[in-house]
Scaffold this active site. Structure first.
Site: not given
Length: 205
Positions: A132, A182
């Site tokens: 991610s 993220h």
């Protein structure tokens, strides 16, 4: 629309070799985890390279790289693979394979480093896996393009990118999601892209 894939599989492999390699590596590692204790088993994840701030594993530098290729369950693998398969390829064409690989890997590694630092700061034990941070690094690079190289992205693609970013940021605050990886991956990708385009010539889409 640059985020719609029209290629057949032969063209895809030829145009996006590193993206294809990443997809294969993620799938291979997922099957290895599945047949060696399970991809949701913390012991298995630690054995194969999950990042943690717990002893005796903290400080093992190779984990910051290995964790980028591990996924906690099929859903985790599916959503990251979708981002790689559909969204990421245009950036490989824009930057070239080497710089694209550098941006992807650095975003993932730095995202993991920042995450561990954050959890150390708040005194919370963590275990991190997934692509991610690297994929959000790709999103960060596209954000740079959308803001500062507007001629390289059509309006429909720009709107789709903004929608993906808003949804992705909101999703990052859900329980069990690596919010810090993220967001830090996206910020790293934004600035790494800005640096890389100053180090050489870009390709046009």
């Amino acid at each position: 629309m640059i985020f719609i894939r029209y290629e057949n599989w032969k063209s895809y492999l030829r145009y996006y070799p590193f993206t294809s390699l990443l997809l294969i590596a993620n799938l291979v590692m997922f099957f290895i985890l599945t047949f060696n204790g399970g991809s949701t088993n913390n012991g298995t994840l630690l054995e194969y390279g999950a990042v943690t701030n717990g002893e005796p594993f903290r400080g093992e530098w190779w984990r910051y790289i290995a964790a980028v290729f591990l996924h906690n369950g099929f859903d985790h693998l599916f959503f990251n693979s979708f981002g790689l398969l559909v969204i990421a390829p245009p950036l490989e064409r824009i930057l070239g394979t080497f710089k694209y690989a550098l941006l992807y890997l650095l975003s993932g590694i730095l995202g993991n480093i920042v995450s561990v630092s954050y959890y150390d700061k708040i005194g919370e034990l963590t275990l991190l896996v997934g692509a991610s941070g690297a994929i959000y690094g790709v999103y960060g690079a596209f954000l740079y393009i959308a803001l500062f190289q507007r001629n390289m992205m059509d309006e429909a693609s720009r709107k789709m990118l903004y929608t993906l970013l808003i949804m992705g940021i909101l999703f990052s605050f859900a329980p069990g999601i690596g919010m810090v990886a993220h967001l830090s991956g996206m910020v790293c990708g934004f600035f790494i892209y800005g640096l890389l385009i100053r180090l050489g010539k870009q390709r046009q889409m």
